[in-house]
Design a protein around this motif. Sequence first.
Motif, mmCIF file in Angstrom:
data_model
loop_
_atom_site.group_PDB
_atom_site.id
_atom_site.type_symbol
_atom_site.label_atom_id
_atom_site.label_comp_id
_atom_site.label_asym_id
_atom_site.label_seq_id
_atom_site.Cartn_x
_atom_site.Cartn_y
_atom_site.Cartn_z
ATOM 1 N N LEU A 1 -12.854 39.986 -70.088
ATOM 2 C CA LEU A 1 -13.758 40.477 -68.685
ATOM 3 C C LEU A 1 -15.549 40.650 -68.248
ATOM 4 O O LEU A 1 -14.828 40.017 -66.981
ATOM 5 C CB LEU A 1 -13.993 42.104 -69.559
ATOM 6 N N PRO B 1 -19.713 42.470 -52.527
ATOM 7 C CA PRO B 1 -18.034 41.956 -52.349
ATOM 8 C C PRO B 1 -17.707 42.055 -51.010
ATOM 9 O O PRO B 1 -17.340 42.360 -49.709
ATOM 10 C CB PRO B 1 -17.295 42.265 -53.115
ATOM 11 N N LYS C 1 -22.538 38.807 -54.805
ATOM 12 C CA LYS C 1 -22.951 39.942 -56.010
ATOM 13 C C LYS C 1 -22.507 40.958 -54.845
ATOM 14 O O LYS C 1 -22.182 41.921 -55.583
ATOM 15 C CB LYS C 1 -24.279 39.995 -55.981
ATOM 16 N N ILE D 1 -17.686 34.111 -57.286
ATOM 17 C CA ILE D 1 -16.812 33.354 -55.606
ATOM 18 C C ILE D 1 -16.697 34.154 -54.591
ATOM 19 O O ILE D 1 -17.491 33.661 -53.865
ATOM 20 C CB ILE D 1 -15.501 34.206 -55.866
ATOM 21 N N ILE D 2 -17.350 35.470 -54.934
ATOM 22 C CA ILE D 2 -17.368 36.534 -53.401
ATOM 23 C C ILE D 2 -19.049 37.150 -53.724
ATOM 24 O O ILE D 2 -19.232 37.584 -52.384
ATOM 25 C CB ILE D 2 -16.666 38.263 -54.214
ATOM 26 N N ALA E 1 -15.912 36.226 -60.672
ATOM 27 C CA ALA E 1 -15.954 36.763 -59.404
ATOM 28 C C ALA E 1 -16.774 36.744 -58.598
ATOM 29 O O ALA E 1 -17.375 36.341 -57.364
ATOM 30 C CB ALA E 1 -15.260 37.963 -60.325
ATOM 31 N N LYS E 2 -18.149 37.112 -59.096
ATOM 32 C CA LYS E 2 -19.559 36.807 -58.983
ATOM 33 C C LYS E 2 -19.445 36.011 -58.003
ATOM 34 O O LYS E 2 -19.998 35.597 -57.142
ATOM 35 C CB LYS E 2 -20.510 37.877 -59.583
ATOM 36 N N ILE F 1 -15.830 39.139 -64.985
ATOM 37 C CA ILE F 1 -16.662 39.478 -63.647
ATOM 38 C C ILE F 1 -17.860 38.198 -63.454
ATOM 39 O O ILE F 1 -18.073 38.278 -61.999
ATOM 40 C CB ILE F 1 -17.315 40.780 -64.511
#
Lengths: 216, 589
Positions: free
Chosen positions: B461, B476, B474, B471-472, B468-469, B465
Amino acid sequence: MPALFGSLLEKLEDFIARDEELAKEDEHVERIASSLLSGSLSMALCYIQRVFRSGHLHPQPRILCLQGSPDGPEQYVAVMNSIFSAQRLMVPIDSCYIGTQNSAFLQQASYITGGVHHAPKQLDGLFQFLTTIFATDLHTRSFIQLPKPVGVDFRASCFCHKKTIDMGYVCSVCLSIFCEHHKKCSTCGSVFGQSKLDGANASSSVNDRKRKAPDS
Amino acid sequence: MSDWRVKYKSTVKDPGTPGILKIREGMLLFVPNNPNSDSKLKVLTPNIKSQKYTKEGSNKPPWLNLTNKQGRSHIFEFENYQDMHSCRGFITKALAKCEEEPKKPAVSTSAEQASIADLKRRFEVLRENSELQRLHKEFVETKVLTEDEFWATRKKLLGKDSIRKSKQQLGLKSMMVSGIKPSTDGRTNRVTFNLTSEIIFQIFAEKPAVRQAFINYVPSKMTEKDFWTKYFRAEYLYSTKNTAVAAAEAAEDEELAVFLKPDEILAQEARQKIRRVDPTLDMEADQGDDYTHLMDHGIQRDGTMDVVEPQSGQFRRSLLQDLNRHAAVVLEGRNIDVDSEDTKMVAEALAQVKQVSKADGETTKDANQERLARMSRVAEMEDLQAPQNFPLAPLSIKDPREYFESQQGNVVNEPRRSGTLKRNVHEAYGLLKESILEIRTKGLSDPLIKPEVAFEVFSSLTRTISTAKNIIGKNPRESFLNRLPKSTKDEVLHHWTSIQELLKHFWSSYPITTTYLHTKVGKLKDAMSNSYSQLEAMKESVQTELRHQLSLLVRPMQQALDAAFQHYESDLQRRTAKSVRGEANGGVV
């Protein structure tokens, strides 16, 4: 074993036995292979609506969808309607997808309603996933880093063949989606005009038409 | 000096009319000796195209032939060569002067160039809009677009201002006339009021009775000066608030009484207005405004309390009445165009305006009709009304069941692995039953979840997280643009606007019909390829972690440019092919 678990197990067993009976009954009828997401969402929303109307208490409801089967594109409209109703009621739909392919419906549902979507990879730790991610209440979510999807599958199903499509035609009047060009919208009956591109190709005289020069 | 005796001939063969040729500012005049002759002539110097004359020494008489721009020629026969040469000198000078003069207008009229006012407006628009200014600098100053092309698409921007400026009506000052205080010299009892035409206008506008009195009395009954003296005497009596004195003076002097009495014309207007008030108006907000029963209410005015007493005589007027009347006049604005010192004219003009508006009010039965219609509309329950018919085609949504039922049919047609599926269903039921049985006999496993598995879940997890942070970002929903350095962001936005500007001009130039458009498209294409390479350079200059996202942003711009280039190339090919074909055809034929 605590009494709660006992009764829970009993009910579960009952449910399975009844479901199996039902499955046997209509064995000759072809069944839809996907789960009936639209129906379950509608039922949940109805229940939430009843709670809303019964008292002044706002229980901060949320919906969790746990799904293992692939999406049923034929339910597209019904599912989207449920999602938008949930959005209006401000009920987030959390979704947990178990399986190899991800579900576009669930991704969109969570994205639109502001819920959490996650597709755990380790299935033996499913319980841990559920308690860690989906058990958090709405208030707590503002403080916690929850997994966020990098992208959302926004693909829609066409209304004519119920196929999931990347690109298609949209009725300019009622926004119905089609996978191929129709002369008439099957939903609202609007008659579509000939596309400009075809017209231009058909008659080259349009291009040769003299144009007034801005100055001479 | 500039008059000559000549004979005028419309053609060479014409025997000629004797007369006098005069050169005046900007024109040539021929006045025949015989005033009845119809060969009077006037030639504007700018119209003269060329002048020819006979050479000295040739056996022809001294002729001067002037050709105008319409191709007509006028021949003048002079008495001698000297006269002709001096006349020629004048004409040449006049022509040279003319040529200088039209140069300025010629520049401004050619290529629909703008007037000075237009230029000013353009300049102002540019100054207010820095983005536009930047575009202007980039394209007009580098000669990619001409000034006119640049503004042609922005006519709206220029037009709006001029309309707004011209339509603005000049308002009245909001100072009240009743606030005019007399000046006293302190020694005698004399008070002095200063009157200006502005004040007179206001008095006439606010007090129709005074206006009417002015029209009636001046100058038949009294002089203007006497009139104003009387008026201010009445005003003065008001300000002393001595109703008894006012009443006494009014009884003696009927003209003075006119000023002291409540304004009859105003009262009539007010009654008319009340009749026009919408009876359906909800006046709930007014409730509780009644404070007159309270002690010490009233408004401080000139140091004394201005208390509205219902029984106060006809010679009292409250501040509120004054204020309301003044406000109404200010809102009406200056609705006459008379800007004259003549008081009489102002009074009459105002009276006329009033008459007209009154007539309007009476004749427009439509307004009354509309009022009645509104009343009946509001008085009824909105819910019970039939839906208002909007001019829209009704959306005919077909029976939704069609959709839901058709889905079954369509699904049936698809081949299904029904056999394996059914077996799986049975297996699933079996598995579920087994696990229930297992829990029932064994109970739940003691640690509900194994620590290793839990650890693995947590670490996976955390990994998800954090990646993802990365890539996109803080947040989204936050735009990627905000994560770029400011200079790069500005550059991207500017590129976008400038490319749009170029593309707009590019596509509007097709189909190419003139060489002008051809060169324009060429220039635009060069500018676009310039932008293209700038985009490439920008992509390479940013940090590696931003590069992917930036290229996603840049790609649609480049695609739009590519489409334009492609069109340019294909159009060029088509045109060259056509011209080659044309030449070939020409050769054969």
